[in-house]
Design a protein around this motif. Structure first.
Motif, PDB file in Angstrom:
ATOM      1  N   LEU A 185       0.809  -1.220   0.098  1.00  0.00           N
ATOM      2  CA  LEU A 185       0.080  -0.076   0.058  1.00  0.00           C
ATOM      3  C   LEU A 185       0.813   1.305   0.155  1.00  0.00           C
ATOM      4  N   ARG A 196       2.115   1.883  -3.403  1.00  0.00           N
ATOM      5  CA  ARG A 196       1.182   2.410  -4.346  1.00  0.00           C
ATOM      6  C   ARG A 196       0.644   3.994  -4.132  1.00  0.00           C
ATOM      7  N   ILE A 197       0.896   4.408  -2.695  1.00  0.00           N
ATOM      8  CA  ILE A 197       0.587   5.586  -2.338  1.00  0.00           C
ATOM      9  C   ILE A 197       1.618   6.682  -2.812  1.00  0.00           C
ATOM     10  N   LEU A 242      -2.975  12.301   0.592  1.00  0.00           N
ATOM     11  CA  LEU A 242      -1.594  11.508   0.483  1.00  0.00           C
ATOM     12  C   LEU A 242      -0.665  12.349   1.447  1.00  0.00           C
ATOM     13  N   LEU A 249      -1.154  10.298   4.571  1.00  0.00           N
ATOM     14  CA  LEU A 249      -0.931   8.721   4.342  1.00  0.00           C
ATOM     15  C   LEU A 249       0.708   8.668   4.216  1.00  0.00           C
ATOM     16  N   TYR A 257      -6.858   5.553   0.531  1.00  0.00           N
ATOM     17  CA  TYR A 257      -6.342   5.397  -0.660  1.00  0.00           C
ATOM     18  C   TYR A 257      -7.433   5.395  -1.994  1.00  0.00           C
ATOM     19  N   THR A 258      -8.402   4.792  -1.673  1.00  0.00           N
ATOM     20  CA  THR A 258      -9.694   4.777  -2.825  1.00  0.00           C
ATOM     21  C   THR A 258     -10.140   6.465  -2.978  1.00  0.00           C
ATOM     22  N   PRO A 277      -8.785  -0.194  -6.389  1.00  0.00           N
ATOM     23  CA  PRO A 277      -9.097  -0.167  -5.121  1.00  0.00           C
ATOM     24  C   PRO A 277      -9.751  -1.661  -4.612  1.00  0.00           C
TER      25      PRO A 277
END
Length: 278
Positions: free
Chosen positions: A12, A15-16, A43, A46, A67-68, A106
């Motif tokens: 994760l 991807r972020i 972001l 995160l 994330y979604t 997602p």
């Protein structure tokens, strides 16, 4: 358990940070866009979480939901750019497929990182509905534009029908995310109009708009299958479009002329399409 969580977090996190690079590039084009600003804000939160070793203080579900939301915001900016350009013929197919893939990610990621849980319990009903709605609405807008390019459709009828079928599939999934309320299940609803709407699966204006989109797309499919020399090869699809369009638009008209009468919902186009489909 700790190893599983660490593995999930690493995927994760990667991807972020990839999304952050993409968002930064888009913001350079339009720094004042509200959706990109919102995506950048999430972001930052995160990235801070992962950089400071957030451990398990934030659940995997919450991380995937954030994330979604970033995916939804960034792709919304990209969709609007395509719409503003009226879906250029030379680049739209590739860009649309990329957007559909991004909006599918997602779900795929939730299934992989939380295999023991239902996707809707990980992402929540509203986000899952939105992912289906956005994919279906994107294909609806694309098909609406193509529908006005008669010469293009003559040469690319199969592509057009495939886009319609995929769009209808996403929109139908959106309507199925929440189970419609069964009035016999002991649910007490003092407002009869609300009860009737919920029993038909109408939970918001977006659900109604989804029904109208499905009806229009089914109409386009029936129209072009009827005039296609290969229509017999798609007989099952043809019947499916006609049946789905009729069922969904009847629900739309019933809701708009019943519980929602006087709320500004127009049924003229729906009735005209029904007269052709039935």
């Amino acid at each position: 358990m700790a190893d599983d969580y660490r593995r999930q977090s690493l995927e994760l996190e990667r991807r972020i940070f990839d999304l952050d690079a993409k968002c930064s590039g888009l913001k350079a084009e339009k720094p004042d866009d509200d959706y990109l600003q919102n995506a950048a804000s999430i972001l930052d939160k995160l990235k801070s979480y992962f950089r400071h070793g957030g451990g398990e203080s934030s659940t995997l579900s919450k991380l995937l939901q954030d994330y979604t939301q970033v995916i939804l915001d960034i792709t919304f900016f990209e969709e609007n750019r395509l719409v503003d350009l009226e879906f250029p013929e030379e680049c739209s197919p590739g860009k649309i497929q990329q957007l559909l893939q991004d909006l599918t990610e997602p779900e795929v990621l939730s299934g992989r990182l939380a295999p023991g849980q239902e996707v809707q319990s990980v992402l929540g009903l509203e986000l899952l509905e939105c992912l289906y709605w956005r994919r279906g609405a994107l294909l609806y807008m694309y098909c609406h534009t193509l529908h006005q390019r008669k010469q293009w459709i003559k040469k690319n009828k199969e592509t057009f029908l495939k886009c319609i079928q995929e769009g209808v599939r996403y929109l139908m999934r959106m309507l199925q995310v929440r189970n419609s309320v069964k009035l016999s299940d002991g649910v007490v609803l003092h407002d009869t109009s609300t009860a009737n709407l919920l029993s038909e699966g109408v939970f918001s204006d977006t659900h109604l708009l989804t029904m109208m989109y499905i009806g229009e797309m089914c109409f386009w499919a029936v129209k072009y299958e009827d005039c296609s020399v290969d229509s017999t090869e798609r007989k099952e699809d043809h019947l499916q479009f006609r049946d789905i369009g009729t069922q969904i638009l009847n629900k739309y008209v019933t809701a708009c002329e019943g519980p929602l009468q006087g709320q500004g919902w127009n049924t003229e186009n729906a009735k005209e399409i029904l007269s052709i489909l039935q």
